[in-house]
Design a protein around this motif. Structure first.
Motif, PDB file in Angstrom:
ATOM      1  N   GLU A  62       0.829  -1.213   0.000  1.00 37.58           N
ATOM      2  CA  GLU A  62       0.000   0.000   0.000  1.00 37.58           C
ATOM      3  C   GLU A  62       0.860   1.259   0.000  1.00 37.58           C
ATOM      4  OE1 GLU A  62      -3.345   2.295   2.737  1.00 37.58           O
ATOM      5  OE2 GLU A  62      -2.829   0.196   3.167  1.00 37.58           O
ATOM      6  N   MET A  63       1.945   1.248   0.794  1.00 36.02           N
ATOM      7  CA  MET A  63       2.829   2.420   0.811  1.00 36.02           C
ATOM      8  C   MET A  63       3.491   2.609  -0.545  1.00 36.02           C
ATOM      9  SD  MET A  63       4.592   2.214   4.576  1.00 36.02           S
ATOM     10  CE  MET A  63       5.269   3.843   4.371  1.00 36.02           C
ATOM     11  N   GLY A  64       3.863   1.489  -1.190  1.00 36.52           N
ATOM     12  CA  GLY A  64       4.429   1.568  -2.520  1.00 36.52           C
ATOM     13  C   GLY A  64       3.444   2.139  -3.522  1.00 36.52           C
ATOM     14  N   GLN A  65       2.168   1.783  -3.359  1.00 36.93           N
ATOM     15  CA  GLN A  65       1.131   2.327  -4.244  1.00 36.93           C
ATOM     16  C   GLN A  65       1.041   3.838  -4.098  1.00 36.93           C
ATOM     17  OE1 GLN A  65      -0.643   0.771  -6.548  1.00 36.93           O
ATOM     18  NE2 GLN A  65      -1.855   2.572  -7.122  1.00 36.93           N
ATOM     19  N   ASP A  66       1.142   4.329  -2.865  1.00 37.69           N
ATOM     20  CA  ASP A  66       1.151   5.778  -2.639  1.00 37.69           C
ATOM     21  C   ASP A  66       2.324   6.435  -3.378  1.00 37.69           C
ATOM     22  OD1 ASP A  66      -1.083   5.672  -1.050  1.00 37.69           O
ATOM     23  OD2 ASP A  66       0.011   5.742   0.845  1.00 37.69           O
ATOM     24  N   LEU A  67       3.504   5.840  -3.255  1.00 41.51           N
ATOM     25  CA  LEU A  67       4.684   6.401  -3.918  1.00 41.51           C
ATOM     26  C   LEU A  67       4.502   6.402  -5.430  1.00 41.51           C
ATOM     27  CD1 LEU A  67       7.693   4.826  -1.960  1.00 41.51           C
ATOM     28  CD2 LEU A  67       6.412   6.902  -1.462  1.00 41.51           C
ATOM     29  N   PHE A  68       3.973   5.304  -5.947  1.00 41.67           N
ATOM     30  CA  PHE A  68       3.781   5.189  -7.389  1.00 41.67           C
ATOM     31  C   PHE A  68       2.829   6.270  -7.895  1.00 41.67           C
ATOM     32  CE2 PHE A  68       0.971   3.391 -10.733  1.00 41.67           C
ATOM     33  CZ  PHE A  68       1.879   3.452 -11.784  1.00 41.67           C
ATOM     34  N   VAL A  69       1.703   6.453  -7.225  1.00 40.06           N
ATOM     35  CA  VAL A  69       0.714   7.437  -7.670  1.00 40.06           C
ATOM     36  C   VAL A  69       1.287   8.853  -7.584  1.00 40.06           C
ATOM     37  CG1 VAL A  69      -1.532   8.458  -7.161  1.00 40.06           C
ATOM     38  CG2 VAL A  69      -1.262   5.973  -7.123  1.00 40.06           C
ATOM     39  N   LEU A  70       1.934   9.167  -6.467  1.00 43.10           N
ATOM     40  CA  LEU A  70       2.466  10.513  -6.274  1.00 43.10           C
ATOM     41  C   LEU A  70       3.601  10.826  -7.244  1.00 43.10           C
ATOM     42  CD1 LEU A  70       2.480  10.592  -2.371  1.00 43.10           C
ATOM     43  CD2 LEU A  70       1.024  11.968  -3.870  1.00 43.10           C
ATOM     44  N   SER A  71       4.330   9.805  -7.658  1.00 45.35           N
ATOM     45  CA  SER A  71       5.464  10.026  -8.548  1.00 45.35           C
ATOM     46  C   SER A  71       5.041  10.263  -9.992  1.00 45.35           C
ATOM     47  CB  SER A  71       6.412   8.829  -8.496  1.00 45.35           C
ATOM     48  OG  SER A  71       5.819   7.681  -9.084  1.00 45.35           O
ATOM     49  N   GLY A  72       3.823   9.840 -10.359  1.00 46.14           N
ATOM     50  CA  GLY A  72       3.379   9.980 -11.733  1.00 46.14           C
ATOM     51  C   GLY A  72       4.095   9.057 -12.702  1.00 46.14           C
ATOM     52  N   SER A  73       4.663   7.970 -12.190  1.00 44.02           N
ATOM     53  CA  SER A  73       5.452   7.066 -13.017  1.00 44.02           C
ATOM     54  C   SER A  73       4.579   6.222 -13.934  1.00 44.02           C
ATOM     55  CB  SER A  73       6.288   6.135 -12.125  1.00 44.02           C
ATOM     56  OG  SER A  73       7.139   6.876 -11.287  1.00 44.02           O
ATOM     57  N   VAL A  74       5.181   5.726 -15.018  1.00 43.03           N
ATOM     58  CA  VAL A  74       4.517   4.749 -15.877  1.00 43.03           C
ATOM     59  C   VAL A  74       4.524   3.385 -15.215  1.00 43.03           C
ATOM     60  CG1 VAL A  74       4.661   3.496 -18.072  1.00 43.03           C
ATOM     61  CG2 VAL A  74       4.988   5.970 -18.011  1.00 43.03           C
ATOM     62  N   GLY A  75       5.675   2.991 -14.697  1.00 42.21           N
ATOM     63  CA  GLY A  75       5.803   1.694 -14.036  1.00 42.21           C
ATOM     64  C   GLY A  75       6.793   1.775 -12.898  1.00 42.21           C
ATOM     65  N   MET A  76       6.687   0.864 -11.932  1.00 36.05           N
ATOM     66  CA  MET A  76       7.590   0.872 -10.787  1.00 36.05           C
ATOM     67  C   MET A  76       7.716  -0.536 -10.227  1.00 36.05           C
ATOM     68  SD  MET A  76       7.403   3.209  -7.296  1.00 36.05           S
ATOM     69  CE  MET A  76       6.525   2.079  -6.201  1.00 36.05           C
ATOM     70  N   VAL A  77       8.897  -0.883  -9.773  1.00 36.07           N
ATOM     71  CA  VAL A  77       9.102  -2.122  -9.036  1.00 36.07           C
ATOM     72  C   VAL A  77       9.641  -1.773  -7.656  1.00 36.07           C
ATOM     73  CG1 VAL A  77       9.498  -3.487 -11.115  1.00 36.07           C
ATOM     74  CG2 VAL A  77      11.447  -2.507  -9.899  1.00 36.07           C
ATOM     75  N   LEU A  78       9.213  -2.537  -6.658  1.00 35.85           N
ATOM     76  CA  LEU A  78       9.619  -2.325  -5.277  1.00 35.85           C
ATOM     77  C   LEU A  78      10.078  -3.648  -4.692  1.00 35.85           C
ATOM     78  CD1 LEU A  78       9.725  -0.681  -2.571  1.00 35.85           C
ATOM     79  CD2 LEU A  78       7.314  -1.330  -2.244  1.00 35.85           C
ATOM     80  N   VAL A  79      11.248  -3.652  -4.069  1.00 32.93           N
ATOM     81  CA  VAL A  79      11.761  -4.821  -3.351  1.00 32.93           C
ATOM     82  C   VAL A  79      12.076  -4.388  -1.927  1.00 32.93           C
ATOM     83  CG1 VAL A  79      13.557  -6.584  -3.226  1.00 32.93           C
ATOM     84  CG2 VAL A  79      12.774  -5.766  -5.462  1.00 32.93           C
ATOM     85  N   VAL A  80      11.587  -5.145  -0.949  1.00 36.38           N
ATOM     86  CA  VAL A  80      11.908  -4.907   0.459  1.00 36.38           C
ATOM     87  C   VAL A  80      12.490  -6.191   1.022  1.00 36.38           C
ATOM     88  CG1 VAL A  80      11.075  -4.181   2.719  1.00 36.38           C
ATOM     89  CG2 VAL A  80       9.965  -3.298   0.642  1.00 36.38           C
ATOM     90  N   VAL A  81      13.614  -6.078   1.703  1.00 35.50           N
ATOM     91  CA  VAL A  81      14.216  -7.221   2.393  1.00 35.50           C
ATOM     92  C   VAL A  81      14.321  -6.874   3.868  1.00 35.50           C
ATOM     93  CG1 VAL A  81      16.285  -8.639   2.659  1.00 35.50           C
ATOM     94  CG2 VAL A  81      15.495  -8.010   0.370  1.00 35.50           C
ATOM     95  N   ARG A  82      13.829  -7.754   4.718  1.00 35.69           N
ATOM     96  CA  ARG A  82      13.960  -7.594   6.174  1.00 35.69           C
ATOM     97  C   ARG A  82      14.324  -8.958   6.754  1.00 35.69           C
ATOM     98  NH1 ARG A  82       8.789  -5.472   8.902  1.00 35.69           N
ATOM     99  NH2 ARG A  82       8.223  -7.688   8.910  1.00 35.69           N
TER     100      ARG A  82
END
Length: 411
Positions: free
Chosen positions: A41-61
């Protein structure tokens, strides 16, 4: 983003419930970790606010890995980016170069304070300023006094193919350094290409082969390359603008040429977090050390895209003091229609990588700041405080022609 901001309210809410302030601070400092899936969900916020065409997100914990793709692989494709979509790493390439540098220094093949002159082509004189020669550590920390780019790329030159080896070594002797090496930080792409040339000279190996031997092959990062195949190029994410061909980028192997995938970057994040699994190597911790604290630099230019630096490392920028639980080690990247970012919180064994392609219209949103908040939320920590406002300078109106930004400008 909204979830991250709620951490600011936690002490006040606990106080209203009768919890002492000290307990409230303890609760705020050690909240239960959110499920890694909440990064979607946080990644979706970043994607929308950035106005990007596409985005990939990787999180490692720790030993957990989260991946999600957003938007489209290309405008109008209606296809989500996948873990195998091909990405331009842009200036994230630099932390691969310094990984090799760190290993060669550990093996005593080179020394960080070796002068660049030691590894230059015959009859090339590397400029100095005062009594200070350019050293390998100066190149790796942007403190060599070199310009950001070499101007004059021919029209329609593909991204990350200029300058080549001969061009930059012919250019270098003619330069007057902007500052004495080691005294100020000025972001330089050409400096990192010269660094990779020096490592190649020290080992008598093609730099791309050296990187593969020391880093990519041991990590089984088979999709990270300067030499994309036709099949890989067909999977390259496409921005909202024509960014030219997908092609060989060995000419800028030290600064910006790498292609990769989210799958390979998950491996890279584990390596950076020192998560050695099934006998896989981990990065030596000294590779992420601070080499120049701010008080040792007269000034810095071009290093603050993701926040005010608290230290400059080997390609890395540090945010907040090292003993702060929210301390971040990060590297930004951008160019050729991409914005890329890696951020690490070693205290809580958490790291993020994202790559986003530019939309048709810029939004002005700082994707790096948003990614910092996402990282700290996944680590169970509050977001960084907002940066201080930049000073506003009022200038008299001047009529002049505005030149377009250089096509090959890179972070």
């Amino acid at each position: 983003m909204r979830r991250a901001r709620l951490w600011y309210l936690l002490p006040a809410l606990l106080s209203l419930c009768g919890v002492p302030a000290a307990s409230a601070k303890a609760a705020a400092a050690s909240p239960a970790l959110p499920a890694l899936q909440t990064a979607e969900e946080m990644g979706q916020d970043l994607f929308v606010l950035s106005g990007s065409v596409g985005m990939v997100l990787v999180v490692v914990r720790d030993d957990q890995v989260f991946f999600h793709g957003y938007g489209e692989t290309a405008p109008g494709s209606h296809q989500l980016p996948s873990q195998d979509s091909v990405l331009r790493l842009c200036s994230l390439t630099k932390i691969f170069t310094t990984d090799v540098l760190s290993k060669l220094a550990t093996d005593r093949v080179v020394r960080l304070d070796d002068p660049l002159q030691q590894y230059s082509p015959k009859r090339i004189v590397v400029p100095t300023r005062g009594d200070s020669p350019i050293t390998l550590v100066d190149l790796a920390t942007h403190t060599a006094g070199l310009s950001r780019e070499i101007a004059g790329a021919p029209p329609h030159t593909p991204h990350f193919t200029y300058p080549d080896y001969k061009t930059r070594w012919r250019w270098l002797p003619k330069q007057r350094l902007h500052n004495a090496p080691g005294s100020s930080a000025l972001y330089s792409n050409v400096g990192f290409d010269l660094l990779s040339d020096a490592l190649s000279s020290a080992t008598h190996k093609q730099y791309a082969a050296l990187l593969a031997e020391r880093t990519l092959n041991p990590l089984h990062m088979g999709n990270t390359t300067f030499f994309p195949t036709d099949a890989q190029c067909s999977k390259l994410l496409v921005s909202g603008h024509d960014e030219g061909p997908c092609t060989v980028t060995e000419n800028t192997a030290g600064s910006s040429g790498l292609y990769s995938t989210a799958t390979d970057m998950a491996i890279w994040l584990k390596y950076l977090l020192h998560r050695g699994e099934n006998g896989m190597p981990v990065q030596d911790k000294v590779a992420q050390d601070v080499y120049f604290p701010p008080e040792k630099l007269a000034h810095q230019v071009g290093l603050d895209h993701a926040g005010i630096p608290s230290g400059v490392g080997l390609g890395w920028i540090h945010l907040l003091p090292p003993d702060d639980p929210s301390h971040i080690v990060q590297k930004t990247g951008g160019g050729a229609g991409f914005r890329n970012y890696i951020a690490i919180n070693q205290a809580h064994h958490t790291a993020v990588f994202l790559a986003a392609t530019d939309g048709p219209v810029g939004t002005g949103f700082n994707l790096f700041y948003g990614a910092n908040d996402l990282l700290l939320a996944m680590a169970g920590l509050p977001p960084l405080p907002p940066p201080p406002p930049r000073p506003v300078f009022v200038k008299k109106a001047v009529h002049h022609v505005v030149k377009p930004a250089p096509r090959h400008r890179r972070r």
